[in-house]
Write a protein that holds these residues in place. Structure first.
Motif, short mmCIF file in Angstrom:
data_model
loop_
_atom_site.label_atom_id
_atom_site.label_comp_id
_atom_site.label_asym_id
_atom_site.label_seq_id
_atom_site.Cartn_x
_atom_site.Cartn_y
_atom_site.Cartn_z
N ALA A 349 0.83 -1.21 0.00
CA ALA A 349 0.00 0.00 0.00
C ALA A 349 0.86 1.26 0.00
CB ALA A 349 -0.93 0.00 1.20
N ALA A 350 1.99 1.21 0.71
CA ALA A 350 2.89 2.37 0.72
C ALA A 350 3.49 2.61 -0.65
CB ALA A 350 3.99 2.17 1.76
N VAL A 351 3.81 1.52 -1.37
CA VAL A 351 4.32 1.67 -2.74
C VAL A 351 3.27 2.32 -3.63
CG1 VAL A 351 5.10 0.40 -4.78
CG2 VAL A 351 5.95 -0.23 -2.52
N ARG A 352 2.01 1.98 -3.40
CA ARG A 352 0.92 2.59 -4.16
C ARG A 352 0.60 4.01 -3.70
NH1 ARG A 352 -3.59 -2.28 -4.07
NH2 ARG A 352 -2.33 -3.88 -5.11
N ARG A 353 1.30 4.47 -2.67
CA ARG A 353 1.11 5.81 -2.10
C ARG A 353 -0.31 5.99 -1.56
NH1 ARG A 353 5.26 9.17 -3.15
NH2 ARG A 353 6.74 8.56 -4.78
N MET A 354 -0.81 4.94 -0.92
CA MET A 354 -2.12 5.04 -0.28
C MET A 354 -1.96 5.82 1.02
SD MET A 354 -3.58 1.17 -0.97
CE MET A 354 -5.22 1.57 -0.41
N GLU A 355 -2.93 6.65 1.31
CA GLU A 355 -2.84 7.55 2.47
C GLU A 355 -2.74 6.78 3.77
OE1 GLU A 355 -5.34 11.18 4.60
OE2 GLU A 355 -6.23 10.00 2.98
#
Length: 707
Positions: A349-355
């Motif tokens: 999720a961090a790679v996808r830049r999810m908040e």
């Protein structure tokens, strides 16, 4: 911010690793049941009683029993390292199980400074019942110590025991029994120190745990209340359950504040609650994670975690603590695997830049370190105490910030939407100010269109009805003469009666003429009924019109051996400009001639046909009334309503001539009169002739007319 967060996580991990190495002098440990504290100062720094203690397996000895054994020359044969369980302790070539009972003894040599002070012992949770004597005096007892399961009552509690040394040495004798848990013995450090210092340290620790516990409980209840008020989002539900459960668990571990508040609460239920919370924690945090970051967890992981969690909870509920306490390590591994899997999902999720994914990942590392330490601690593989409440509090605060940011963003969006709606409402109010006029214009246009549509529909309906009537009439009235004519044609062709061929041909000719005239009248009537006949309406003097009509058809009527009279009476005196009607002279003349022709057909030779003019008020409208009266045999009163229908023909005996006709004349007359805005009716007693009245609306006042 990323560098700062990573530095905080590394700092917390290092601090946890260093917690077991307090500053100051090196550790002092007992050897063969003796601890020398002559060089230590208990008034400054409490001492953990670690090292070898005398160990008497399957013996419950009091201080007097031990003195008697020593007086008889019997010395201790075995020693065990404390803190530690007697589980797997080698005895006579075998390893001990966790169930059983034993006596522990430790002799402590005090310094001259400490022997005159007031000391205290801080007793942790000891599995699972014990008695403690200090210098021969029974100072603490938790549960009931027995030699079997039925004689032992387990109980968990932490205590602070105060005493006054009477000599340079302190003798500690402790009886411990365990038949309800996989581990037995003194598994946690016992601390000895100055009473004020140790009490202050204990109170500070209790206050810290109370703060963490209260924070977790309040945060959990708050988020559960949020879910109750807004059930669409389940993230507050799972987060509230998670923090509430671990708030309850913090009451059941560490200083055991739950036991201090409710000392008679059943031990078995207390233990089951603690294990159930551990079993459910992985599933609850997974569901919370799925709400925050949807479509990250796999379907198989969701299904697997439900199955595993349900199985573990079922085992904890239906089995005794002696069985399910052996699952502590598997439960810890499952919880850790949950967190590791979630951290992998958080990395994705961090790679996808999810908040919030990065913050979630960092605080999950902190929580994972503290949880792993707790499982190692309770399995006697770590000397660092209960750290998971602090780690979970950090995790909870971070999640609280994350949820708050989501709610703040939602509230900001709602405010923006409300502002946009307000602006749109102002625009709608401006539009609404002109809406009534717009609606009126559109309604009028729709009404006009509807009226046009209705008129077109009525015309179409009339046209369809006319077509049906035309077909019915052709079928009904033309079939018989055509059949008759066909018969005469065949008679001529077959030379049945050659002498009468001329008569047959004359009959065929007359019928052909009559059928042709009938078809013309029928077509004209159909056009009248469907509104397809054009009228050239103009103001006409009714008196001049009747006089011209009379002069045109006077000879026609007289040739039929009938008298034709015109009676206008006093109407001549009113002047032609006063009796003016709007009419198409050609069409109205046709309608009037049909009435005269009908009177001629049913009046015997020598009879009279009278044409008259009067005026009358019909529905507050002044009308000219033209009547056509004959002296024929009349019409039966019951048939007066039918004579204006198409196809109606009335044949009556007693006439000296044959009456021929299509039965359409009166129907055509009615259609033409109605198109002029008038009406036509008939009166007759069935014996002395009949009268037909035609009413036409007149103009009021004088105007230019056509003569």
């Amino acid at each position: 911010m990323l560098h700062i967060a990573i530095a905080v996580v590394i700092g917390l991990a290092v601090s946890y690793m260093l917690m077991s190495a307090p500053p100051g002098a090196p550790k002092l440990q007992s050897e063969e049941g003796f601890l020398d504290l002559t060089q230590a100062s208990l008034s400054k720094r409490p001492q953990k009683l670690q090292g070898e203690w005398e160990f008497y397996w399957h013996k419950l000895l009091s201080p007097e029993d031990i003195r008697s054994r020593m007086a008889g020359g019997e010395m201790a044969e075995r020693y065990i390292y404390i803190p530690g369980s007697w589980l797997d302790y080698p005895l006579d070539g075998q390893e001990l199980s966790g169930q059983g009972f034993a006596t522990f003894r430790l002799v402590i040599e005090l310094s001259g400074q400490d022997r005159n002070g007031r000391l205290a012992l801080r007793l942790p949770t000891i599995f699972h019942a014990y008695k403690l004597w200090v210098n021969g005096e029974l100072l603490a007892e938790t549960g009931v110590v027995g030699e079997d399961k039925h004689g032992t009552t387990p109980h968990l509690a932490t205590k602070l025991v105060f005493f006054q040394p009477k000599s340079d040495t302190v003798e500690l004798v402790m009886q411990v029994a365990n038949f309800h848990h996989k581990r037995g013995g003194i598994t946690t450090d016992i601390e000895l120190g100055d009473s004020s210092v140790l009490a202050a340290k204990t109170n500070l620790k209790v206050a810290g745990e109370m703060f963490i516990t209260a924070s977790l409980l309040v945060i959990g209840m708050y988020h559960l209340l949020l879910y109750v008020l807004r059930r669409k989002d389940r993230a507050p539900l799972y987060f509230g359950l998670f923090t509430l459960m671990f708030g309850i668990r913090s009451l059941l571990v560490g200083e055991l504040m739950f036991t201090q508040l409710l000392p008679h609460f059943p031990w078995g239920l207390q233990f089951k609650i603690e294990y159930l919370i551990l079993c459910l924690s992985g599933y609850i945090i997974s569901m919370y994670f799925d709400c925050i970051f949807p479509d990250v967890l796999s379907r198989w992981f969701r299904l697997g975690t439900r199955i595993v969690t349900s199985g573990l909870c079922l085992i904890v509920v239906v089995t005794p603590a002696l069985i399910y306490s052996q699952l502590l390590l598997p439960i810890g591994m499952i919880v850790v695997l949950h967190m590791v899997y979630l951290m992998l999902g958080l990395a994705k999720a961090a790679v996808r830049r999810m908040e919030g994914a990065l913050i979630f990942l960092l605080v999950s590392v902190v929580a994972l370190v503290t949880v792993i330490n707790d499982f190692l601690y309770f399995n006697e593989w770590s000397r660092i105490g209960n750290t998971s409440p602090l780690g979970l509090l950090i995790f909870t605060i971070a999640q609280l910030i994350l949820l708050s940011s989501r709610y703040t963003r939602t509230a900001t969006n709602e405010e923006r939407i409300a502002r946009e709606l307000q602006e749109a409402n102002h625009k709608l109010l401006e539009i609404n100010s002109n809406l009534e006029q717009i609606v009126m214009v559109r309604t009028h246009a729709l009404s006009a269109a509807h009226e046009d549509l209705r008129t077109s529909y009525e015309r179409l309906l009339h046209s369809e009805q006319g077509r049906k009537k035309l077909l019915a009439y052709i079928t009904h009235d033309l079939r018989m003469p055509l059949s008759s004519m066909l018969g005469y044609v065949e008679a001529v062709m077959d030379m049945v009666k050659p002498e009468r061929n001329e008569q047959y041909l004359k009959y065929i000719r007359d019928n052909t003429v009559r059928i042709n005239r009938m078809i013309g009248e029928l077509s004209f009537l159909s056009h009248l009924e469907t509104g397809q006949v054009a009228y050239r309406m103009e103001p006409v003097s009714v008196i001049h019109f009747l006089r011209g009509f009379y002069e045109q058809y006077e000879l026609v009527v007289r040739d039929a051996r009938l008298y034709f009279l015109l009676d206008t009476g006093y109407m001549e005196d009113q002047g032609p400009g006063l009796l003016v009607a709007e009419m198409d002279k050609q069409r109205f003349e046709q309608a009037l001639f049909n009435l005269v022709s009908n009177a001629m057909k049913f009046t015997a030779s020598g009879g009279v046909v009278r044409l008259a003019l009067t005026t009358d008020e019909v529905n507050n409208t002044r009308c000219a009334v033209i009547s056509v009266q004959d002296s024929g045999m009349g019409i039966p009163p019951e048939q007066l309503e039918q004579i204006f229908d198409r196809n109606y023909r009335y044949d009556r005996s007693g006439l000296d001539k044959v009456v021929e006709g299509s039965g359409l004349g009166l129907a055509i007359c009615r259609e033409i009169v109605q198109a002029h805005g008038g009406s036509v009716r008939a009166e007759s007693d069935g014996k002395t002739g009949s009268i037909f009245y035609v009413s036409l609306p007149l103009y009021s006042g004088s105007r230019e007319v056509t003569t």
